[in-house]
Design a protein around this motif. Structure first.
Motif, short mmCIF file in Angstrom:
data_model
loop_
_atom_site.label_atom_id
_atom_site.label_comp_id
_atom_site.label_asym_id
_atom_site.label_seq_id
_atom_site.Cartn_x
_atom_site.Cartn_y
_atom_site.Cartn_z
N VAL A 30 0.86 -1.19 0.00
CA VAL A 30 0.00 0.00 0.00
C VAL A 30 0.89 1.24 0.00
O VAL A 30 1.80 1.35 0.82
N ILE A 31 0.61 2.15 -0.90
CA ILE A 31 1.33 3.42 -0.96
C ILE A 31 0.40 4.50 -0.43
O ILE A 31 -0.64 4.78 -1.01
N GLY A 32 0.76 5.09 0.71
CA GLY A 32 -0.06 6.14 1.30
C GLY A 32 -0.54 5.77 2.69
O GLY A 32 -1.20 4.73 2.86
N GLY A 33 -0.19 6.60 3.67
CA GLY A 33 -0.54 6.32 5.07
C GLY A 33 -1.59 7.25 5.62
O GLY A 33 -1.48 7.70 6.76
N VAL A 51 1.46 -7.82 4.25
CA VAL A 51 1.20 -6.42 3.88
C VAL A 51 2.38 -5.54 4.24
O VAL A 51 2.96 -5.67 5.33
N VAL A 52 2.71 -4.62 3.34
CA VAL A 52 3.63 -3.53 3.65
C VAL A 52 2.95 -2.23 3.27
O VAL A 52 2.30 -2.15 2.21
N LEU A 53 3.03 -1.23 4.12
CA LEU A 53 2.49 0.10 3.82
C LEU A 53 3.60 1.12 3.99
O LEU A 53 4.30 1.13 5.01
N LEU A 54 3.73 2.00 3.00
CA LEU A 54 4.77 3.02 3.01
C LEU A 54 4.14 4.40 2.87
O LEU A 54 3.29 4.63 1.99
N GLU A 55 4.58 5.31 3.75
CA GLU A 55 4.08 6.69 3.74
C GLU A 55 5.27 7.62 3.55
O GLU A 55 6.30 7.48 4.20
N SER A 56 5.10 8.60 2.66
CA SER A 56 6.22 9.49 2.32
C SER A 56 6.56 10.46 3.45
O SER A 56 7.72 10.87 3.60
N ALA A 182 -2.74 2.32 12.04
CA ALA A 182 -1.39 1.87 11.72
C ALA A 182 -0.91 0.84 12.73
O ALA A 182 -0.36 -0.22 12.37
N ARG A 183 -1.10 1.12 13.99
CA ARG A 183 -0.60 0.23 15.05
C ARG A 183 -1.41 -1.06 15.11
O ARG A 183 -0.87 -2.13 15.41
N THR A 184 -2.71 -0.97 14.82
CA THR A 184 -3.53 -2.18 14.79
C THR A 184 -3.13 -3.06 13.61
O THR A 184 -3.04 -4.29 13.74
N ALA A 185 -2.86 -2.44 12.47
CA ALA A 185 -2.39 -3.21 11.31
C ALA A 185 -1.06 -3.89 11.62
O ALA A 185 -0.83 -5.05 11.24
N ALA A 186 -0.17 -3.17 12.31
CA ALA A 186 1.12 -3.76 12.69
C ALA A 186 0.91 -4.95 13.61
O ALA A 186 1.61 -5.97 13.49
N ARG A 187 -0.05 -4.87 14.51
CA ARG A 187 -0.33 -6.00 15.40
C ARG A 187 -0.90 -7.19 14.64
O ARG A 187 -0.80 -8.33 15.10
N GLN A 188 -1.50 -6.91 13.49
CA GLN A 188 -2.00 -7.98 12.64
C GLN A 188 -0.92 -8.53 11.71
O GLN A 188 -1.19 -9.39 10.88
N GLY A 189 0.29 -7.99 11.83
CA GLY A 189 1.40 -8.51 11.05
C GLY A 189 1.89 -7.63 9.93
O GLY A 189 2.90 -7.94 9.28
N ALA A 190 1.21 -6.52 9.66
CA ALA A 190 1.63 -5.63 8.57
C ALA A 190 2.90 -4.88 8.96
O ALA A 190 3.11 -4.56 10.13
N LEU A 191 3.73 -4.60 7.96
CA LEU A 191 4.88 -3.71 8.14
C LEU A 191 4.45 -2.33 7.69
O LEU A 191 4.16 -2.12 6.51
#
Length: 532
Positions: A30-33, A51-56, A182-191
């Motif tokens: 995912v591009i955009g936080g 999942v990986v999510l990157l925010e500029s 963001a933190r909930t997604a991280a707890r679900q395993g997302a970077l």
């Protein structure tokens, strides 16, 4: 209140970058936080996708921290006859309030009536609003007499007041909800990683196969492979769409017509009430809100076309004059320029038809759009905060329909609580200044950190700053004072006075790291300045 201890590794940047460098192929990149991207990342991770999510920049740095702070079905969409959109938003309103009770709560609104026909006319529409909400309603619409209206809105203009209508919607802390996503997604395993802009896309056989990103702090470059790449960059989606089109030799037309919304913050003395004031039709046909939020009063908003895509757009003089002028029509003591504590501006990604030149943003769709390019790049834009979760489901459905992801059942986030939610309502609510109650079940974890008794400002302690750095991805003074604590949005001059001490704590927590104090002081000056 229960204690919830966050993982000490949750936002250790060196570890996050080490994970990013691993030669793996993600299911979803995912591009955009902002609200949309974070919602997609959470939904995908909750379904078991990698999942990986990157925010500029920082999470919710753009539009997603600059909302009117309302979780709403959209009364004006009801007036436009868009029943399906209102029904969906009312359903999502209930879901959001249930899953993040420490960050979103019900709020009563009052429409004052100065003409005899207004109370029955608007009241009938709001009764329909109640009917559409059904069991998801937050409270019944009430017809108010003149004195009842003044009890709810004690500083409303009394001359000519006939009565009013009271109805219920919700309000929330947008930037902190984004952080919770963001933190909930991280707890679900997302970077999930902020300050890591995507600079290019990777292709194999004409299809998008991943992306190239760069750590903004070290300039280290990463190639990230993914089966499905989602462009969720809000008002900035066309930049990536056009780059993707160029790679295929195509001329891609812009799909976003930016609209600027301005908000002015003043002291609560101008409307000392836990009720919000709502004017459904101002002199130029827009909606005016006066919303109590975190101890202050938000006035807004405007809806002005804008051609550029500034990261920190500035209010136009006529927009500020409009808000103050309309406020003077409804408040006995209207705020003046010298009463303004902060001014902030957000760009809305309104979706235009391909034959629309983007002139009048009030005629352009507020609904979201999801599309896939020939190369398989999936783009989502439009919509509003309230429906972020439904938007995420639509995005993943599109990915599955395009055979970019295997089919998996949706609905997994309907009952998924956010980090900090403990099943109870959130403390003092959002009318009170931000405090430990804003952290929900993590409040005790915050209080255990050094500096819990060192109060920097009402609702902000040194321990909150340390918590922001250790567990909430904060890297700069702005991250802390704009989005972990909301002080920049509430009182820009106060935020500037706190900045040096916050910078010192950041340096203590992140030795050798630049907290960007000078940049924040310049930004605070902009938020404090009324355009001449």
């Amino acid at each position: 209140m229960t204690s919830e201890t966050p993982s000490p590794l949750a936002t250790e940047r060196a570890e996050l970058l080490a994970r990013l460098a691993q030669p793996v192929t993600y299911d979803v990149a995912v591009i955009g936080g902002g609200a949309t991207g974070l919602g997609v990342a959470l939904d995908a991770a909750a379904r078991g996708f990698s999942v990986v999510l990157l925010e500029s920049h920082d999470f919710a740095k753009g539009t997603s921290s600059r909302a009117t702070k309302l979780v709403h079905g959209g009364v004006r969409y009801l007036a436009q006859g868009n029943i399906a959109l209102v029904r969906e938003a009312l359903h999502e309103r209930t879901t959001l309030l249930r899953n993040a009770p420490h960050l979103a709560q019900p709020l009563a609104f009052v429409m004052p009536s100065y003409k005899l026909w207004e109370t029955p006319f608007y009241g009938a529409g709001l009764k329909m609003y109640d009917a559409l909400a059904g069991k998801a309603g937050l409270g019944p619409t009430e017809f108010l007499g003149r004195m009842e209206t003044l009890r709810c809105l004690p500083t409303a203009m009394a001359d000519g007041l006939k009565g009013g209508v009271k109805y219920w919607d919700g309000q929330f802390d947008d930037a902190r909800l984004a952080l919770a996503l963001a933190r909930t997604a991280a707890r679900q395993g997302a970077l999930v990683l902020n300050y890591c802009p995507v600079t290019d896309l990777l292709y194999e056989g004409g299809k998008v196969a991943g992306l190239v990103c760069e750590d903004a702090e070290t300039s280290r470059r990463f190639d990230v492979r993914a089966r499905c790449v989602i462009n969720a960059t809000g008002v900035w989606v066309d930049g990536l769409r056009q780059r993707d089109g160029q790679a295929q030799g195509l001329n891609v037309k812009p799909m976003v017509a930016p609209s600027q919304g301005v908000h002015i913050v003043v002291d609560r003395e101008f409307l000392p009430s836990d009720h919000a004031l709502m004017v459904p039709k101002t002199a130029d046909g827009r909606v005016l809100f006066a919303v109590p939020w975190l101890g202050k009063l938000i006035l807004g908003t405007t809806d002005s076309p804008r051609q550029d895509l500034a990261r920190e757009p500035q209010a136009m003089r006529e927009e500020v004059a409009f808000i103050l002028g309309e406020s003077a029509r409804y408040l006995r003591r209207a705020p003046r320029v010298e009463d303004v504590r902060s001014i902030w501006v957000g760009l809305r990604p309104l979706v235009k038809p391909q034959d629309e030149d983007g002139g009048n943003t009030k005629s352009i769709s507020r609904e979201h759009t999801v599309l896939a390019s020939r190369s398989g790049l999936v783009t989502v834009t439009g919509g509003k905060w309230t429906t972020y979760r439904a938007m995420a489901e639509d995005v993943l459905r599109k990915c599955m329909d395009e055979h970019l992801l295997p089919s998996r059942p949706g609905g997994v986030t309907v009952t998924l609580p956010m980090v900090g939610a403990d099943g109870r309502k959130g403390g003092q609510g959002l009318s009170a200044p931000q405090g430990l109650h804003s952290y929900g079940s993590e409040a005790q974890a915050v209080a255990r950190l050094p500096g819990a008794d060192a109060v920097l400002a009402p609702g902000l302690t040194e321990s909150m700053v340390r918590f922001a750095v250790r567990y909430e991805y904060a890297r700069t003074v702005e991250d802390v004072l704009a989005r972990r604590a909301r002080i920049l949005f509430l009182d820009a001059r106060l935020a500037a006075s706190l900045a040096p001490r916050v910078a010192d704590i950041l340096v203590e927590e992140l030795p050798g790291h630049d907290p960007q104090l000078a940049a924040f002081l310049a930004l605070a000056q902009q938020y404090a300045s009324v355009p001449a």
